[in-house]
Write an enzyme that holds these catalytic residues in place. Structure first.
Site, PDB file in Angstrom:
ATOM      1  N   ILE A   1     -31.786   3.482 -13.482  1.00 35.23           N
ATOM      2  CA  ILE A   1     -32.313   4.120 -12.278  1.00 35.23           C
ATOM      3  C   ILE A   1     -32.969   3.061 -11.396  1.00 35.23           C
ATOM      4  O   ILE A   1     -33.999   2.486 -11.752  1.00 35.23           O
ATOM      5  CB  ILE A   1     -33.305   5.239 -12.633  1.00 35.23           C
TER       6      ILE A   1
ATOM      7  N   GLU B   1     -22.336   3.355  -7.757  1.00 31.73           N
ATOM      8  CA  GLU B   1     -21.897   4.330  -6.751  1.00 31.73           C
ATOM      9  C   GLU B   1     -20.377   4.487  -6.739  1.00 31.73           C
ATOM     10  O   GLU B   1     -19.747   4.601  -5.694  1.00 31.73           O
ATOM     11  CB  GLU B   1     -22.434   3.955  -5.363  1.00 31.73           C
TER      12      GLU B   1
ATOM     13  N   GLU C   1     -26.978   8.726 -16.969  1.00 31.52           N
ATOM     14  CA  GLU C   1     -27.617   8.899 -18.275  1.00 31.52           C
ATOM     15  C   GLU C   1     -26.951   7.976 -19.297  1.00 31.52           C
ATOM     16  O   GLU C   1     -25.881   7.420 -19.026  1.00 31.52           O
ATOM     17  CB  GLU C   1     -27.493  10.358 -18.729  1.00 31.52           C
ATOM     18  N   PRO C   2     -27.543   7.808 -20.472  1.00 32.77           N
ATOM     19  CA  PRO C   2     -26.939   6.933 -21.482  1.00 32.77           C
ATOM     20  C   PRO C   2     -25.495   7.292 -21.820  1.00 32.77           C
ATOM     21  O   PRO C   2     -24.675   6.410 -22.093  1.00 32.77           O
ATOM     22  CB  PRO C   2     -27.866   7.116 -22.694  1.00 32.77           C
TER      23      PRO C   2
END
Length: 383
Positions: free
Chosen positions: A159, A363, A129-130
């Protein structure tokens, strides 16, 4: 070697050597170094063709058995050596559906995994998220119970496959209890309330986007696992594929070395070639050593994971950290060796230079991997 991994090492079996040969042949017949004119359409075609060829079956659970990490590593290293976008398309089918493979019930698996493995459905993984990147426990997207449904509001960013996904593994907050307040959901797309307010352009073009969720309604059957399992699901899914990020970096590095060897062998330098120069040979030897060290760490970590070693986090973190950091150095050396051609748009090493950079971030950034390794060492020491 087709991938940078020596498949004669005892970590691998005959089936892994056969996979490497099959996939390398497929890559030579189906992939090109030409840049994609339409990245989204090219990714759709890659997923479709990888599915038709049967390679996407490697990404999903077969009868409840987790994917074979050594096979995933071989596939990613081989694909990355040929095409960064092909590796991306393959990897996201695995990461995007990994939580369903690991934690989905029989109905969820039957509904979504055949499309992913067959290449007819494109998968995505929506965690970032931001204001929540490496600190996944801080995500703010919220899911509120409404009768037999969940109503979800929030925003996700960076995403992968965000512009083309058919099914998204989505993480949202169902309580305020920190990491234990997160839950995981399966979000089929298109869906009412889901919009793409921004396509995110990065140095190596991929279908990357920001997603907005405005009162998105999902049934209770869309939840993966139980309420509050989201953080555990996210971490176990990321850990399953962490070694393969290192494998992709290895494939990029091996291609960089291949390009450097070819260029140095053919580039005239006075009455000799660039490859006859002692400085060049020093550089090539350094590149090859870095690649082999990464390959050994990847092979060990993947083998441990497949054999069910109780706690593989340190080995996976070492493999991801070393392979991505060293690949960056190897490719930088290849660019330097090419001189002006190395920074010319259209040169393969210039493409590799752009492709490799993100792998040190996504990741689990390199800094996070070092923390994982150090904390595991300290835990072992104190015990």
């Amino acid at each position: 070697m087709t991938s940078g991994l020596d498949l004669d090492w005892p970590f691998f079996e005959p089936r892994h050597r056969e996979l490497s040969s099959q996939l390398d042949r497929w890559c030579k017949n189906h992939l090109s170094d030409a840049p994609a004119r339409d990245v989204d359409e090219h990714c759709r075609a890659l997923v479709r063709n990888l599915g038709l060829a049967g390679f996407l079956k490697l990404c999903v659970a077969d009868g409840g058995t987790p994917p074979d990490v050594r096979s995933l590593a071989i596939a990613r290293a081989t694909l990355a050596r040929h095409s960064g976008l092909a590796d991306f398309a393959f990897a996201m089918q695995g990461l995007g559906s990994g939580a369903i493979s690991l934690f989905g019930d029989a109905e969820q698996k039957a509904d979504f995994l055949p499309g992913v493995s067959g290449g007819s459905a494109i998968a995505a993984f929506a965690l970032t998220e931001p204001d929540a990147g490496s600190d996944a426990a801080s995500i703010a997207t919220r899911a509120v119970r409404a009768g037999d449904d969940w109503i979800i509001d929030g925003e996700k960013t960076y995403i992968s496959n965000g512009t083309i996904a058919d099914v998204v593994t989505l993480f949202a907050r169902t309580s305020d209890d920190g990491a234990r307040g997160l839950s995981a959901f399966i979000l089929p797309l298109p869906a009412a309330g889901v919009t793409v307010p921004e396509r995110i352009e990065v140095i190596a073009p991929h279908p990357l986007a920001r997603l907005r969720l405005d009162r998105v309604r999902l049934p209770t059957s869309a939840m993966l696992g139980s309420e509050g399992d989201g953080f555990r699901i996210a971490m176990q899914t990321l850990n399953l594929f962490r070694v393969t990020v290192g494998a992709a970096a290895l494939g990029f590095a091996q291609r960089g070395l291949d390009e450097a060897l070819s260029f140095a062998s053919n580039r005239r330098l006075g009455t000799a070639t660039l490859a006859d120069n002692a400085v060049t040979q020093d550089r090539l030897g350094d590149m090859a050593t870095r690649i082999d060290a990464s390959a050994l760490l990847i092979a060990r970590a993947a083998w441990q994971q497949d054999k069910g070693v109780a706690d593989n986090r340190r080995a996976a973190a070492m493999a991801k950290l070393h392979a991505t950091e060293e690949a960056q150095k190897v490719i930088d050396m290849a660019v330097q060796l090419h001189g002006g051609l190395g920074v010319t748009v259209g040169a393969k090493v210039e493409e590799l230079y752009r492709e490799i950079r993100a792998l040190r971030i996504y990741e689990g950034a390199s800094e996070v991997q070092r923390m994982v390794i150090a904390r595991d060492l300290l835990k072992e020491h104190r015990a």
